[in-house]
Design a protein around this motif. Sequence first.
Motif, PDB file in Angstrom:
ATOM      1  N   ILE A   1      33.624  23.573 -35.448  1.00 38.60           N
ATOM      2  CA  ILE A   1      32.992  23.737 -34.130  1.00 38.60           C
ATOM      3  C   ILE A   1      33.963  23.311 -33.030  1.00 38.60           C
ATOM      4  O   ILE A   1      34.157  24.031 -32.045  1.00 38.60           O
ATOM      5  CB  ILE A   1      31.674  22.936 -34.041  1.00 38.60           C
ATOM      6  CG1 ILE A   1      30.605  23.575 -34.927  1.00 38.60           C
ATOM      7  CG2 ILE A   1      31.193  22.833 -32.594  1.00 38.60           C
ATOM      8  CD1 ILE A   1      29.330  22.752 -35.072  1.00 38.60           C
TER       9      ILE A   1
ATOM     10  N   ALA B   1      35.591  25.915 -30.308  1.00 36.28           N
ATOM     11  CA  ALA B   1      35.316  25.716 -28.885  1.00 36.28           C
ATOM     12  C   ALA B   1      36.612  25.535 -28.108  1.00 36.28           C
ATOM     13  O   ALA B   1      36.791  26.107 -27.026  1.00 36.28           O
ATOM     14  CB  ALA B   1      34.400  24.515 -28.689  1.00 36.28           C
TER      15      ALA B   1
ATOM     16  N   GLY C   1      31.314  27.230 -32.835  1.00 31.63           N
ATOM     17  CA  GLY C   1      32.053  26.680 -31.698  1.00 31.63           C
ATOM     18  C   GLY C   1      32.455  27.725 -30.683  1.00 31.63           C
ATOM     19  O   GLY C   1      32.383  27.488 -29.469  1.00 31.63           O
TER      20      GLY C   1
END
Length: 181
Positions: free
Chosen positions: A135, A139, A52
């Motif tokens: 992820i 992110a 991510g």
Amino acid sequence: MSRPAHRRPEYHKINKDLFVLTYGALVAQLCKDYEKDEDVNKYLDKMGYGIGTRLVEDFLARSCVRRCHSYSEITDIIAQVAFKMYLGITPSVTCNNSSRTEFSLILDKNPLVEFVEELPAGRSSLSYCNLLCGIIRGALEMVHLAADVTFLQDRLKGDRVTEIGITFLRKLDEKKYRRKK
């Protein structure tokens, strides 16, 4: 003589079936390597987090999304753009509290479990797709948002739907994440 125009390398899409099968083999190997489901879940989350943190740059470059001004906008972008771009699905989004900091992504279809009928025997607390939680968390952290991301429901565990919960905790200090030039 003129030089050919310099092109950005084309992004190659990985065959989804190959990715899903490879992911299944990864989870199977982790189940052999770790006795406890919690250890497998942590490893998948950590691996997803690393993905991510790197994937967000590709996402921002390819999606051309604008700056979001609310957690609901961010969650909609995750569902409608990111999931569609990388997994070919669009989860529905629900808000779970009045302060609009808790959301759920409801996946009608989960490509990562396409070839999985059930969890391995004796692995009832395994969070098979925990990579997705990592992820999303990684992110979000790269865009300066701390969040708790967990599976709330899982079809592999007999639930009616697969549901990923996202709880936005706080905005992170941007100075800490700026790169030194």
